[in-house]
Design a protein around this motif. Structure first.
Motif, PDB file in Angstrom:
ATOM      1  N   SER A  16       0.849  -1.182   0.000  1.00 12.19           N
ATOM      2  CA  SER A  16       0.000   0.000   0.000  1.00 12.19           C
ATOM      3  C   SER A  16       0.886   1.234   0.000  1.00 12.19           C
ATOM      4  O   SER A  16       1.804   1.353   0.827  1.00 12.19           O
ATOM      5  CB  SER A  16      -0.931   0.000   1.215  1.00 12.19           C
ATOM      6  OG  SER A  16      -1.867   1.046   1.115  1.00 12.19           O
ATOM      7  N   ILE A  17       0.628   2.119  -0.952  1.00 11.53           N
ATOM      8  CA  ILE A  17       1.433   3.319  -1.139  1.00 11.53           C
ATOM      9  C   ILE A  17       0.505   4.479  -1.495  1.00 11.53           C
ATOM     10  O   ILE A  17      -0.674   4.275  -1.778  1.00 11.53           O
ATOM     11  CB  ILE A  17       2.498   3.119  -2.254  1.00 11.53           C
ATOM     12  CG1 ILE A  17       1.821   2.803  -3.596  1.00 11.53           C
ATOM     13  CG2 ILE A  17       3.500   2.045  -1.861  1.00 11.53           C
ATOM     14  CD1 ILE A  17       2.794   2.689  -4.761  1.00 11.53           C
ATOM     15  N   PRO A  18       1.016   5.701  -1.520  1.00  9.54           N
ATOM     16  CA  PRO A  18       0.170   6.805  -1.986  1.00  9.54           C
ATOM     17  C   PRO A  18      -0.193   6.620  -3.461  1.00  9.54           C
ATOM     18  O   PRO A  18       0.600   6.121  -4.255  1.00  9.54           O
ATOM     19  CB  PRO A  18       1.065   8.033  -1.809  1.00  9.54           C
ATOM     20  CG  PRO A  18       2.095   7.629  -0.811  1.00  9.54           C
ATOM     21  CD  PRO A  18       2.328   6.174  -1.045  1.00  9.54           C
ATOM     22  N   TYR A  19      -1.391   7.029  -3.804  1.00  3.31           N
ATOM     23  CA  TYR A  19      -1.814   7.019  -5.206  1.00  3.31           C
ATOM     24  C   TYR A  19      -1.199   8.236  -5.887  1.00  3.31           C
ATOM     25  O   TYR A  19      -1.482   9.376  -5.533  1.00  3.31           O
ATOM     26  CB  TYR A  19      -3.333   7.070  -5.314  1.00  3.31           C
ATOM     27  CG  TYR A  19      -3.839   6.822  -6.721  1.00  3.31           C
ATOM     28  CD1 TYR A  19      -4.166   5.539  -7.133  1.00  3.31           C
ATOM     29  CD2 TYR A  19      -3.966   7.860  -7.629  1.00  3.31           C
ATOM     30  CE1 TYR A  19      -4.623   5.290  -8.421  1.00  3.31           C
ATOM     31  CE2 TYR A  19      -4.414   7.631  -8.916  1.00  3.31           C
ATOM     32  CZ  TYR A  19      -4.739   6.346  -9.307  1.00  3.31           C
ATOM     33  OH  TYR A  19      -5.177   6.103 -10.585  1.00  3.31           O
ATOM     34  N   GLU A  20      -0.319   7.966  -6.857  1.00  2.00           N
ATOM     35  CA  GLU A  20       0.398   9.014  -7.588  1.00  2.00           C
ATOM     36  C   GLU A  20       1.023  10.013  -6.617  1.00  2.00           C
ATOM     37  O   GLU A  20       1.831   9.624  -5.793  1.00  2.00           O
ATOM     38  CB  GLU A  20      -0.534   9.645  -8.634  1.00  2.00           C
ATOM     39  CG  GLU A  20      -0.916   8.621  -9.714  1.00  2.00           C
ATOM     40  CD  GLU A  20      -1.725   9.185 -10.848  1.00  2.00           C
ATOM     41  OE1 GLU A  20      -2.457  10.180 -10.654  1.00  2.00           O
ATOM     42  OE2 GLU A  20      -1.646   8.610 -11.965  1.00  2.00           O
ATOM     43  N   HIS A  21       0.633  11.287  -6.662  1.00  2.00           N
ATOM     44  CA  HIS A  21       1.320  12.305  -5.845  1.00  2.00           C
ATOM     45  C   HIS A  21       0.624  12.602  -4.524  1.00  2.00           C
ATOM     46  O   HIS A  21       0.949  13.611  -3.876  1.00  2.00           O
ATOM     47  CB  HIS A  21       1.495  13.589  -6.658  1.00  2.00           C
ATOM     48  CG  HIS A  21       2.548  13.472  -7.716  1.00  2.00           C
ATOM     49  ND1 HIS A  21       3.870  13.803  -7.511  1.00  2.00           N
ATOM     50  CD2 HIS A  21       2.471  13.014  -8.980  1.00  2.00           C
ATOM     51  CE1 HIS A  21       4.558  13.581  -8.623  1.00  2.00           C
ATOM     52  NE2 HIS A  21       3.741  13.105  -9.526  1.00  2.00           N
ATOM     53  N   VAL A  69      10.108   9.706  -4.239  1.00  2.00           N
ATOM     54  CA  VAL A  69      10.879   9.858  -5.480  1.00  2.00           C
ATOM     55  C   VAL A  69      10.300   9.046  -6.631  1.00  2.00           C
ATOM     56  O   VAL A  69      10.837   9.061  -7.740  1.00  2.00           O
ATOM     57  CB  VAL A  69      12.358   9.460  -5.253  1.00  2.00           C
ATOM     58  CG1 VAL A  69      13.040  10.438  -4.297  1.00  2.00           C
ATOM     59  CG2 VAL A  69      12.473   8.024  -4.743  1.00  2.00           C
ATOM     60  N   ALA A  70       9.202   8.309  -6.400  1.00  2.00           N
ATOM     61  CA  ALA A  70       8.560   7.505  -7.447  1.00  2.00           C
ATOM     62  C   ALA A  70       7.050   7.534  -7.200  1.00  2.00           C
ATOM     63  O   ALA A  70       6.602   7.573  -6.052  1.00  2.00           O
ATOM     64  CB  ALA A  70       9.078   6.078  -7.432  1.00  2.00           C
ATOM     65  N   PHE A  71       6.289   7.505  -8.289  1.00  2.00           N
ATOM     66  CA  PHE A  71       4.847   7.716  -8.191  1.00  2.00           C
ATOM     67  C   PHE A  71       4.133   6.715  -9.084  1.00  2.00           C
ATOM     68  O   PHE A  71       4.501   6.524 -10.239  1.00  2.00           O
ATOM     69  CB  PHE A  71       4.508   9.160  -8.587  1.00  2.00           C
ATOM     70  CG  PHE A  71       5.314  10.170  -7.820  1.00  2.00           C
ATOM     71  CD1 PHE A  71       4.919  10.573  -6.559  1.00  2.00           C
ATOM     72  CD2 PHE A  71       6.504  10.661  -8.343  1.00  2.00           C
ATOM     73  CE1 PHE A  71       5.680  11.473  -5.831  1.00  2.00           C
ATOM     74  CE2 PHE A  71       7.279  11.569  -7.621  1.00  2.00           C
ATOM     75  CZ  PHE A  71       6.861  11.976  -6.356  1.00  2.00           C
ATOM     76  N   TYR A  72       3.100   6.082  -8.535  1.00  2.00           N
ATOM     77  CA  TYR A  72       2.439   4.983  -9.235  1.00  2.00           C
ATOM     78  C   TYR A  72       0.925   5.132  -9.176  1.00  2.00           C
ATOM     79  O   TYR A  72       0.366   5.694  -8.233  1.00  2.00           O
ATOM     80  CB  TYR A  72       2.820   3.640  -8.597  1.00  2.00           C
ATOM     81  CG  TYR A  72       4.304   3.363  -8.599  1.00  2.00           C
ATOM     82  CD1 TYR A  72       4.928   2.787  -9.703  1.00  2.00           C
ATOM     83  CD2 TYR A  72       5.097   3.692  -7.489  1.00  2.00           C
ATOM     84  CE1 TYR A  72       6.298   2.533  -9.712  1.00  2.00           C
ATOM     85  CE2 TYR A  72       6.461   3.438  -7.487  1.00  2.00           C
ATOM     86  CZ  TYR A  72       7.054   2.865  -8.601  1.00  2.00           C
ATOM     87  OH  TYR A  72       8.405   2.620  -8.608  1.00  2.00           O
ATOM     88  N   ASN A  73       0.275   4.550 -10.198  1.00  2.00           N
ATOM     89  CA  ASN A  73      -1.170   4.346 -10.165  1.00  2.00           C
ATOM     90  C   ASN A  73      -1.416   2.857 -10.377  1.00  2.00           C
ATOM     91  O   ASN A  73      -0.466   2.061 -10.452  1.00  2.00           O
ATOM     92  CB  ASN A  73      -1.892   5.208 -11.203  1.00  2.00           C
ATOM     93  CG  ASN A  73      -1.398   4.949 -12.618  1.00  2.00           C
ATOM     94  OD1 ASN A  73      -1.149   3.807 -13.003  1.00  2.00           O
ATOM     95  ND2 ASN A  73      -1.258   6.003 -13.401  1.00  2.00           N
ATOM     96  N   GLU A  74      -2.687   2.445 -10.469  1.00  2.00           N
ATOM     97  CA  GLU A  74      -2.978   1.016 -10.540  1.00  2.00           C
ATOM     98  C   GLU A  74      -2.400   0.358 -11.794  1.00  2.00           C
ATOM     99  O   GLU A  74      -2.050  -0.826 -11.771  1.00  2.00           O
ATOM    100  CB  GLU A  74      -4.490   0.753 -10.421  1.00  2.00           C
ATOM    101  CG  GLU A  74      -5.337   1.404 -11.488  1.00  2.00           C
ATOM    102  CD  GLU A  74      -5.826   2.783 -11.105  1.00  2.00           C
ATOM    103  OE1 GLU A  74      -7.054   2.983 -11.066  1.00  2.00           O
ATOM    104  OE2 GLU A  74      -4.992   3.664 -10.856  1.00  2.00           O
ATOM    105  N   GLU A  93      -9.399   8.213   4.486  1.00  2.00           N
ATOM    106  CA  GLU A  93      -8.268   9.098   4.231  1.00  2.00           C
ATOM    107  C   GLU A  93      -8.120   9.413   2.735  1.00  2.00           C
ATOM    108  O   GLU A  93      -7.720  10.497   2.359  1.00  2.00           O
ATOM    109  CB  GLU A  93      -6.989   8.450   4.763  1.00  2.00           C
ATOM    110  CG  GLU A  93      -5.777   9.348   4.736  1.00  2.00           C
ATOM    111  CD  GLU A  93      -4.626   8.756   5.535  1.00  2.00           C
ATOM    112  OE1 GLU A  93      -3.477   9.024   5.160  1.00  2.00           O
ATOM    113  OE2 GLU A  93      -4.878   8.049   6.509  1.00  2.00           O
ATOM    114  N   GLY A  94      -8.429   8.446   1.870  1.00  2.00           N
ATOM    115  CA  GLY A  94      -8.284   8.648   0.433  1.00  2.00           C
ATOM    116  C   GLY A  94      -6.824   8.657  -0.005  1.00  2.00           C
ATOM    117  O   GLY A  94      -5.907   8.632   0.815  1.00  2.00           O
ATOM    118  N   GLY A  95      -6.614   8.678  -1.314  1.00  2.00           N
ATOM    119  CA  GLY A  95      -5.269   8.796  -1.855  1.00  2.00           C
ATOM    120  C   GLY A  95      -4.395   7.564  -1.722  1.00  2.00           C
ATOM    121  O   GLY A  95      -3.171   7.662  -1.776  1.00  2.00           O
ATOM    122  N   ILE A  96      -5.008   6.385  -1.537  1.00  2.00           N
ATOM    123  CA  ILE A  96      -4.250   5.169  -1.279  1.00  2.00           C
ATOM    124  C   ILE A  96      -4.316   4.245  -2.506  1.00  2.00           C
ATOM    125  O   ILE A  96      -5.355   4.077  -3.128  1.00  2.00           O
ATOM    126  CB  ILE A  96      -4.821   4.412  -0.050  1.00  2.00           C
ATOM    127  CG1 ILE A  96      -4.782   5.299   1.201  1.00  2.00           C
ATOM    128  CG2 ILE A  96      -4.075   3.095   0.190  1.00  2.00           C
ATOM    129  CD1 ILE A  96      -3.411   5.611   1.715  1.00  2.00           C
TER     130      ILE A  96
END
Length: 200
Positions: free
Chosen positions: A146-151, A160-165, A190-193
């Motif tokens: 589980s990481i942040p969604y994009e930014h 330093v890296a940004f991802y979507n599904e 919280e959203g953004g996950i």
């Protein structure tokens, strides 16, 4: 090159996340994810990028889990984690201070869990990190991330890296994992996950 890589991460990742008390993470998206995927989490578990171990202790509460190893390269965070371990007298858990590329595990893991770590890994390093994690899993083992969604939650320094599904699935599949699911995770207030489950 390897030593340069380790040094630049140590400089960047020298902070301790908020409240190390495991109870404070129960209603956080991380705690929700541990509940949602409780049946998927089993056996020997690696918590990759555990920081102070707040969520690592929650993993131990799963009856399907036999042992948990928390790994982080932040010396201060691991010190806090070991202090909490002494206070809670948790026998299932151990913590390792080190960089994933240098650590030699004495066993393979049935499950790898990683909260908010992949976005901290430079794109030029991510394939070698995922190769090491892939090789650390048992056959058919699961990787829950589980990481942040994009930014989302980007503070401009550590991320330093940004991802979507789509890009997260592509990254894991390029590194031999099979996608079980990968989604913008709106199961949390919280959203953004971004949450993914990948299988070896």
């Amino acid at each position: 090159q390897k030593f340069i890589m380790i040094d630049r991460y140590k400089l960047k990742e020298n902070y301790i996340t908020r409240d190390p008390n495991p109870n404070s993470w129960r209603n956080h998206p991380n705690g929700n994810i541990l509940n949602i995927y409780s049946d998927t989490i089993n056996g020997n578990v690696l918590d990759f990028g555990c920081n102070h171990g707040g969520c690592t202790f929650l993993i131990c509460e799963n009856n399907n889990v036999s042992s948990v190893v928390g790994l982080d390269l932040n010396e201060g965070a691991i010190k806090v984690a070991n202090q909490t371990k002494q206070e809670l007298v948790e026998s299932k858990i151990s913590f390792i201070l080190g960089n994933i590329l240098d650590v030699v595990f004495d066993k393979k893991f049935d499950t790898i869990i990683s909260f908010h770590t992949l976005e901290h890994i430079y794109p030029e390093d991510v394939d070698i990190v995922l190769e090491k994690l892939y090789n650390s899993l048992t056959d058919n083992g699961n990787f829950i991330i589980s990481i942040p969604y994009e930014h989302a939650f980007d503070n401009g320094t550590q991320h330093v890296a940004f991802y979507n599904e789509i890009t997260l699935s592509e990254l894991f599949e390029k590194n031999n994992f099979k996608t079980v699911e990968c989604l913008y995770d709106n199961r949390h207030s919280e959203g953004g996950i971004l949450t993914g489950v990948f299988k070896k």
